[in-house]
Scaffold this active site. Structure first.
Site, PDB file in Angstrom:
ATOM      1  N   GLU A   1       8.900  59.235  38.611  1.00 37.10           N
ATOM      2  CA  GLU A   1       8.353  59.897  39.804  1.00 37.10           C
ATOM      3  C   GLU A   1       9.093  61.169  40.193  1.00 37.10           C
ATOM      4  O   GLU A   1       8.673  61.877  41.092  1.00 37.10           O
ATOM      5  CB  GLU A   1       8.281  58.963  41.011  1.00 37.10           C
ATOM      6  CG  GLU A   1       7.222  57.915  40.832  1.00 37.10           C
ATOM      7  CD  GLU A   1       6.854  57.232  42.133  1.00 37.10           C
ATOM      8  OE1 GLU A   1       7.719  57.086  42.997  1.00 37.10           O
ATOM      9  OE2 GLU A   1       5.680  56.859  42.261  1.00 37.10           O
TER      10      GLU A   1
ATOM     11  N   ASP B   1       8.719  63.878  55.135  1.00 33.15           N
ATOM     12  CA  ASP B   1       7.916  63.088  54.201  1.00 33.15           C
ATOM     13  C   ASP B   1       6.520  63.690  54.125  1.00 33.15           C
ATOM     14  O   ASP B   1       5.982  64.174  55.111  1.00 33.15           O
ATOM     15  CB  ASP B   1       7.841  61.616  54.610  1.00 33.15           C
ATOM     16  CG  ASP B   1       7.620  60.695  53.423  1.00 33.15           C
ATOM     17  OD1 ASP B   1       8.512  59.886  53.109  1.00 33.15           O
ATOM     18  OD2 ASP B   1       6.545  60.785  52.784  1.00 33.15           O
TER      19      ASP B   1
ATOM     20  N   ASP C   1      13.726  44.808  50.443  1.00 35.91           N
ATOM     21  CA  ASP C   1      14.767  44.913  49.417  1.00 35.91           C
ATOM     22  C   ASP C   1      16.091  45.143  50.149  1.00 35.91           C
ATOM     23  O   ASP C   1      16.478  46.265  50.457  1.00 35.91           O
ATOM     24  CB  ASP C   1      14.456  46.064  48.463  1.00 35.91           C
ATOM     25  CG  ASP C   1      15.492  46.173  47.336  1.00 35.91           C
ATOM     26  OD1 ASP C   1      16.596  45.611  47.463  1.00 35.91           O
ATOM     27  OD2 ASP C   1      15.176  46.833  46.330  1.00 35.91           O
TER      28      ASP C   1
ATOM     29  N   ARG D   1      18.988  47.268  48.456  1.00 34.93           N
ATOM     30  CA  ARG D   1      18.748  48.691  48.657  1.00 34.93           C
ATOM     31  C   ARG D   1      19.115  49.122  50.070  1.00 34.93           C
ATOM     32  O   ARG D   1      19.936  50.009  50.288  1.00 34.93           O
ATOM     33  CB  ARG D   1      17.268  48.988  48.404  1.00 34.93           C
ATOM     34  CG  ARG D   1      16.766  50.315  48.946  1.00 34.93           C
ATOM     35  CD  ARG D   1      15.244  50.280  49.044  1.00 34.93           C
ATOM     36  NE  ARG D   1      14.692  51.515  49.576  1.00 34.93           N
ATOM     37  CZ  ARG D   1      14.440  51.733  50.873  1.00 34.93           C
ATOM     38  NH1 ARG D   1      14.721  50.802  51.776  1.00 34.93           N
ATOM     39  NH2 ARG D   1      13.911  52.881  51.249  1.00 34.93           N
TER      40      ARG D   1
ATOM     41  N   HIS E   1      13.852  45.696  44.103  1.00 36.52           N
ATOM     42  CA  HIS E   1      12.444  45.925  43.773  1.00 36.52           C
ATOM     43  C   HIS E   1      12.293  46.838  42.556  1.00 36.52           C
ATOM     44  O   HIS E   1      11.205  46.974  42.016  1.00 36.52           O
ATOM     45  CB  HIS E   1      11.681  46.487  44.972  1.00 36.52           C
ATOM     46  CG  HIS E   1      11.938  47.937  45.235  1.00 36.52           C
ATOM     47  ND1 HIS E   1      13.111  48.407  45.771  1.00 36.52           N
ATOM     48  CD2 HIS E   1      11.176  49.033  45.011  1.00 36.52           C
ATOM     49  CE1 HIS E   1      13.051  49.717  45.884  1.00 36.52           C
ATOM     50  NE2 HIS E   1      11.884  50.128  45.434  1.00 36.52           N
TER      51      HIS E   1
ATOM     52  N   HIS F   1       6.306  50.224  51.481  1.00 30.92           N
ATOM     53  CA  HIS F   1       7.359  50.288  52.502  1.00 30.92           C
ATOM     54  C   HIS F   1       7.828  48.895  52.897  1.00 30.92           C
ATOM     55  O   HIS F   1       9.006  48.677  53.155  1.00 30.92           O
ATOM     56  CB  HIS F   1       6.869  51.087  53.714  1.00 30.92           C
ATOM     57  CG  HIS F   1       6.525  52.498  53.342  1.00 30.92           C
ATOM     58  ND1 HIS F   1       7.493  53.433  53.064  1.00 30.92           N
ATOM     59  CD2 HIS F   1       5.342  53.106  53.118  1.00 30.92           C
ATOM     60  CE1 HIS F   1       6.909  54.563  52.713  1.00 30.92           C
ATOM     61  NE2 HIS F   1       5.610  54.383  52.740  1.00 30.92           N
TER      62      HIS F   1
ATOM     63  N   GLU G   1       9.508  71.508  50.070  1.00 31.61           N
ATOM     64  CA  GLU G   1       9.492  72.913  49.662  1.00 31.61           C
ATOM     65  C   GLU G   1       8.742  73.798  50.675  1.00 31.61           C
ATOM     66  O   GLU G   1       8.960  74.998  50.730  1.00 31.61           O
ATOM     67  CB  GLU G   1       8.840  73.057  48.272  1.00 31.61           C
ATOM     68  CG  GLU G   1       9.643  72.449  47.117  1.00 31.61           C
ATOM     69  CD  GLU G   1       9.461  70.928  46.936  1.00 31.61           C
ATOM     70  OE1 GLU G   1       8.869  70.271  47.825  1.00 31.61           O
ATOM     71  OE2 GLU G   1       9.931  70.416  45.908  1.00 31.61           O
TER      72      GLU G   1
ATOM     73  N   GLY H   1      12.236  62.505  52.029  1.00 28.13           N
ATOM     74  CA  GLY H   1      11.316  61.396  51.735  1.00 28.13           C
ATOM     75  C   GLY H   1      11.633  60.211  52.625  1.00 28.13           C
ATOM     76  O   GLY H   1      11.954  59.124  52.154  1.00 28.13           O
TER      77      GLY H   1
ATOM     78  N   GLU I   1      16.468  58.260  49.560  1.00 27.01           N
ATOM     79  CA  GLU I   1      16.276  57.143  48.638  1.00 27.01           C
ATOM     80  C   GLU I   1      15.146  57.581  47.728  1.00 27.01           C
ATOM     81  O   GLU I   1      13.976  57.451  48.061  1.00 27.01           O
ATOM     82  CB  GLU I   1      15.942  55.873  49.413  1.00 27.01           C
ATOM     83  CG  GLU I   1      16.128  54.624  48.574  1.00 27.01           C
ATOM     84  CD  GLU I   1      14.960  54.338  47.674  1.00 27.01           C
ATOM     85  OE1 GLU I   1      14.863  54.967  46.582  1.00 27.01           O
ATOM     86  OE2 GLU I   1      14.144  53.500  48.052  1.00 27.01           O
TER      87      GLU I   1
END
Lengths: 354, 354
Positions: free
Chosen positions: A145, A92, A43, A46, A290, A37, A121, A70, A136
């Site tokens: 991932e 998250d 970054d 981003r 990154h 994080h 979900e 997320g 993101e």
């Protein structure tokens, strides 16, 4: 002190993860470690891209219900709240969300942002439908991932007809590079007994070859044109379509040797105005992110001349044992352009991004 | 291309790990990734120290039965075989041992080295007792990952009375450092809203503080004497004794500020001759190793003068949820030496190495 500090990344065992499969535990708990994080917040390409995309389109966020998939430390949710969203639901899986809650509270967003810990979900959503999804989700080589899968699930389950996804376009770009020195260090190292205490470690060459390298590549190393091999429109793409097989043709821009294929991705956010449009690139020509770039070494060296063409194809699909990993197959085919010139080579290699 | 390539480290799911607890799966499978073996083989201080310790003591290895605990790619086993060992039994839990087998065969050691995949505690050993144990078990801050536990189990179960352990002495060393710039970047970053898009992320300060940093520290940053806080004699130490609580006194060597405690470890191999003695250090005064050094930031800054003394204590014990992680407690106490000088401070902080 140098900046390349290394931290072991292991999970928080205080959390009950018994109900998760091992691969899920591993994935989610790696985000428990706050170092990632720190890297993402530092970054600025981003994070400022997301901020611009949201702040330049306040009219789209005003009084809207937003879902942050997320959310990590909650920074994108706070941007959405600042832009005037009516309510942000931030989901998250990781225990980082406990830190995010402290940050949300401290910054006065407690009534605007609701944090939910769990898999998207599984969590109980307070709304049937949302107006906007922000996320993101991008990994190395864009798809590593497979977090995009979750964004697409969120879209199909929760996004209103005509709702927006930030970002909504993502493309994979490629080019070929000359990179003798680093290929020596990463690949040929394994076939050099002098560096290996006199021993023959050559079986490691194929292991080293099969793992794409995530690294910063100087744009000067690029010796061909670049091509977009695939663009995903997040409004319509299906999870199945994230596995692909695409042909490419790259034009050589200078006489040189070719050691590897280079890949990166570009990102585009939606807007209904020209001034509101935000894009960013993770390519070697752009500012550091990154995500760096991804390097696929060929198991041979191409000797190419300006104006010639390298053809090939690239295929990517989730690994069958762990769908967060990627199996990538690269084929290349090169013939010299001159009539009497016999330079010609074609090959194929399989890589695993894990 | 820069050298700080990053690779995601995830397990090989093709391997059946159902019988392992999660924490074990995580630990062992991280070695599946060959990148760590590349780093260890490229660490010439580490590998050449083992080679020297073995080769300068061939007379001790001649016709002996050797056990290599956590053999990785098998390099130490091959050194032992070269030194004249009768038979080397090499044990590793990771699937890297499949690569090790190819290397052993290719280098002609198939009849001298037997590789066994599994936990040392579980594998069926072809000998009741061995003459020598070799192992490269050291982690960050010496004890992170607790692989020394396994070496001590091997010693108690398999080492002959009077047998040798390579290495057999390991000590933890400490000093204090001045390190304003990097502390700003790693710790104070979290309390600087300007760097954090205008948001208050100060709750992350304590998270950042609690994670010791593994990094390369310039010896010029050291502003006190250094002290050995504990030495382990592997011939006699028990697993319980690896948890410790020790006092220290450090003498300030220059007027300066103090931001952190620095720790590293020194290693010593056995020999029965003076020429056969091999030692190495992972301190900031010594050559780079992949272990680097470990930095524990204090949550205050000490203002110290040459000749003054900083007292304190350091305690380390395995984390109760995952015994491969370490809980470390640091206390410090400083009083100015001058009679009218009111500089004085004492504090305490808890760290988690994971």
């Amino acid at each position: 002190m140098s900046k390349d500090s290394t931290k072991a990344s292991t999970p928080d065992y205080a959390t009950d993860k018994k109900s998760l499969a091992f691969s899920e535990q591993h994935y989610f708990s790696s985000y428990d470690h706050f170092g990632i994080h720190e890297e993402m917040l530092k970054d600025r390409v981003r994070t400022l891209s997301y901020r611009s995309a949201i702040m330049k389109n306040k009219h789209l966020f005003k009084d809207k219900i937003v879902l942050d998939v997320g959310c990590g430390t909650g920074v994108l949710s706070m941007f959405a709240a600042q832009a005037g969203a009516k309510h942000v639901i931030a989901v998250d899986m990781s225990n980082i969300i406990e830190m995010a809650q402290q940050v949300i509270d401290l910054n006065g967003f407690s009534d605007k942002i609701t944090l939910l810990r769990g898999k998207l979900e599984d969590v109980k959503m307070p709304y049937d439908k949302v107006d906007i999804i922000i996320s993101e989700w991008m990994g190395y080589f864009l798809l590593y991932e497979s977090m995009l899968d979750t964004v697409l699930v969120a879209r199909d389950r929760y996004l209103k007809e005509g709702g927006l996804i930030f970002p909504d376009k993502a493309s994979i770009q490629i080019a070929m590079i000359e990179d003798a020195e680093y290929k020596d260090e990463k690949i040929h190292f394994w076939e050099n007994p002098q560096e290996l205490y006199g021993f023959d470690y050559s079986p490691f060459v194929k292991v080293a070859m099969s793992e794409p390298l995530v690294d910063i590549v100087d744009n000067k190393a690029v010796v061909t044109s670049h091509r977009e091999i695939i663009e995903f429109d997040l409004n319509t793409v299906t999870i199945e379509e994230l596995a692909f097989h695409k042909n490419f043709k790259l034009k050589v821009t200078q006489d040189s040797l070719v050691h590897a294929l280079l890949a990166w991705f570009d990102i585009e956010f939606p807007s209904d105005t020209k001034q509101g449009k935000v894009v960013f690139s993770t390519g070697p020509h752009a500012k550091y992110t990154h995500w760096k770039q991804t390097v696929f070494y060929l198991d041979e060296v191409l000797d190419v001349k300006r104006g010639e063409t390298i053809e090939g194809s690239i295929a990517s699909r989730p690994n069958k044992f762990n769908n967060r990993d990627l199996d990538i197959e690269l084929e290349w085919d090169f013939k010299a352009s001159g009539p009497e010139d016999t330079r010609a080579t074609s090959g194929k290699y399989n890589y695993f991004l894990r």
